[in-house]
Design a protein around this motif. Structure first.
Motif, PDB file in Angstrom:
ATOM      1  N   LEU A 252       0.807  -1.152   0.071  1.00 57.52           N
ATOM      2  CA  LEU A 252       0.020  -0.040  -0.114  1.00 57.52           C
ATOM      3  C   LEU A 252       1.067   1.304  -0.113  1.00 57.52           C
ATOM      4  N   THR A 253       0.821   2.172  -1.050  1.00 52.56           N
ATOM      5  CA  THR A 253       1.388   3.591  -0.888  1.00 52.56           C
ATOM      6  C   THR A 253       0.329   4.369  -0.928  1.00 52.56           C
ATOM      7  N   THR A 254       0.360   5.079   0.477  1.00 55.28           N
ATOM      8  CA  THR A 254      -0.590   6.202   0.738  1.00 55.28           C
ATOM      9  C   THR A 254      -0.015   7.537   0.690  1.00 55.28           C
ATOM     10  N   LYS A 255      -0.385   8.472  -0.215  1.00 52.46           N
ATOM     11  CA  LYS A 255      -0.116   9.747  -0.160  1.00 52.46           C
ATOM     12  C   LYS A 255      -1.268  10.785   0.198  1.00 52.46           C
ATOM     13  N   TYR A 256      -0.772  11.320   1.453  1.00 53.61           N
ATOM     14  CA  TYR A 256      -1.681  12.042   2.115  1.00 53.61           C
ATOM     15  C   TYR A 256      -1.635  13.354   1.722  1.00 53.61           C
ATOM     16  N   PRO A 257      -2.728  14.193   2.002  1.00 56.50           N
ATOM     17  CA  PRO A 257      -3.085  15.611   1.471  1.00 56.50           C
ATOM     18  C   PRO A 257      -1.880  16.677   1.987  1.00 56.50           C
ATOM     19  N   ASP A 258      -1.226  16.294   3.184  1.00 59.42           N
ATOM     20  CA  ASP A 258       0.021  17.187   3.465  1.00 59.42           C
ATOM     21  C   ASP A 258       1.277  16.978   2.730  1.00 59.42           C
ATOM     22  N   GLY A 259       1.375  16.015   1.815  1.00 59.97           N
ATOM     23  CA  GLY A 259       2.485  15.740   1.188  1.00 59.97           C
ATOM     24  C   GLY A 259       3.399  14.469   1.610  1.00 59.97           C
TER      25      GLY A 259
END
Length: 379
Positions: A59-66
């Protein structure tokens, strides 16, 4: 032993999933939970928590804060195994393990300028205080053991320790610590109180890295020197102080500004004995060997620090450019500037005098002055 930890951190710093895949395979014999292999999905989910790229067990999670998190999953996308997290600058910021979708075991969290904070992710902490946790200095050899909050501020006396080894626990390195027989008292309510009342407790990292002795610069008084080899970009010393309530007052040569514009200084009454941090002892030079950065310290919070501009050998003097506003600079600083222009820039005495006179006049008459126009302190 620091080299082993450094290599492990470097290996996990990659901006892709490959590092945790490799390290999970490397330490698969240590796994205490079986990771089932689902069918390859390779699709993307978008939700309030960010964009999730689902691959073969990953799983690669890219969060809104970068920030980005790389992790494994099993079954219905339940996170398990080693994970890493990168900050918005793509620097490694956290390492740990998931078990059944929850963080479990020892977790490494990066603090400013290559320090690390180790705590247990699965303990039930009261009042959000993490008991028996470890702050590791940038040399990855010196540590403080005690109780901390989630921002790595100490809430207990701190035991000074040395890292003498490390063992792997399910692919996460756990340092082996040896007590140094030294304790530092619990910090007080804020940095100002701690500096004013606990000013004689030396920082153990500084104790191994720098020392104060007579400067090689004529009439400069005491200076700061390296006691071991350091590399460019390495933290040399910390710079804490008492917050100055009179922002328009005349500060000493030991004053410096924080990120929020707050000025800190070393009070006159403790100046001769103060050694809790030594960054203020670096003398000025227009050809410096270091610069002032920002960092976080478990006893003082967000403070300034001294960072090496290039590699330094033991015994070299550490100098910084104070970058005083010329309109309010002390006379010694102006004289130093003239000498620099003559000896290093080829100015004649008359040209140097004229140049300095002109920039002082410009600074005094400029209408669009900076926020610190009435003060003189290190930038």
């Amino acid at each position: 032993m620091s080299s082993m930890i450094r290599q492990w951190l470097k290996f996990l710093s990659k901006d892709d999933i490959s590092s945790i895949v490799q390290i999970n395979n490397l330490y698969k014999d240590e796994q205490h939970e079986e990771i089932s292999k689902p069918e390859v999905k390779n699709h993307i989910l978008v939700g309030d928590g960010g964009k999730v790229e689902i691959g073969d067990q990953t799983l690669t999670t890219k969060y809104p804060d970068g920030t980005i998190e790389y992790a494994f999953y099993r079954g219905e996308e339940v996170k398990t195994g080693v994970y890493t997290k990168l900050d918005k600058s793509l620097l490694l910021s956290e390492i740990g393990r998931y078990r059944d979708g929850r963080k479990h075991g020892i977790r490494w969290k990066r603090v400013a300028y290559h320090s690390w904070f180790l705590s247990s992710a699965n303990s039930d902490y009261k009042d959000d205080i993490m008991r028996n946790s470890v702050f590791i200095y940038p040399d990855l050899s010196t540590a403080l053991v005690g109780d901390f909050d989630e921002n790595c501020m100490a809430f207990s006396d701190l035991e000074v320790a040395e890292i003498v080894g490390a063992v792997s626990n399910q692919a996460i390195l756990i340092p082996s610590l040896r007590q140094c027989g030294m304790k530092i008292p619990c910090p007080l309510t804020d940095m100002s109180e701690t500096v004013a009342n606990q000013h004689c407790y030396r920082d153990p990292y500084e104790h191994r890295t720098v020392e104060v002795r007579e400067s090689l610069i004529p009439e400069a008084g005491e200076g700061l020197f390296t006691t071991r080899s350091v590399m460019a970009g390495q933290l040399l010393a910390y710079f804490a102080g008492v917050k100055d309530k009179d922002k328009n007052g005349r500060q000493s040569d030991y004053a410096i500004t924080l990120k929020d514009g707050q000025i800190i200084d070393i009070p006159t009454e403790i100046r001769t004995t103060y050694c809790a941090t030594l960054g203020h002892k670096a003398c000025h030079s227009f050809q410096p060997s270091a610069y002032y950065g920002y960092t976080t310290h478990p006893r003082f919070g967000e403070i300034r620090c001294v960072i090496a501009l290039h590699n330094l050998e033991p015994g070299q003097e550490i100098t910084t450019d104070y970058r005083y506003g010329i309109g309010k600079a002390p006379e010694w600083y102006i004289n130093c500037l003239k000498e620099f222009l003559i000896s290093k820039r080829g100015y004649s005495q008359e040209e140097a005098e004229l140049y300095v006179t002109e920039i002082i006049a410009k600074a005094q008459t400029e209408k669009d002055k900076c926020i610190n126009e009435n003060i003189c302190c290190r930038d």
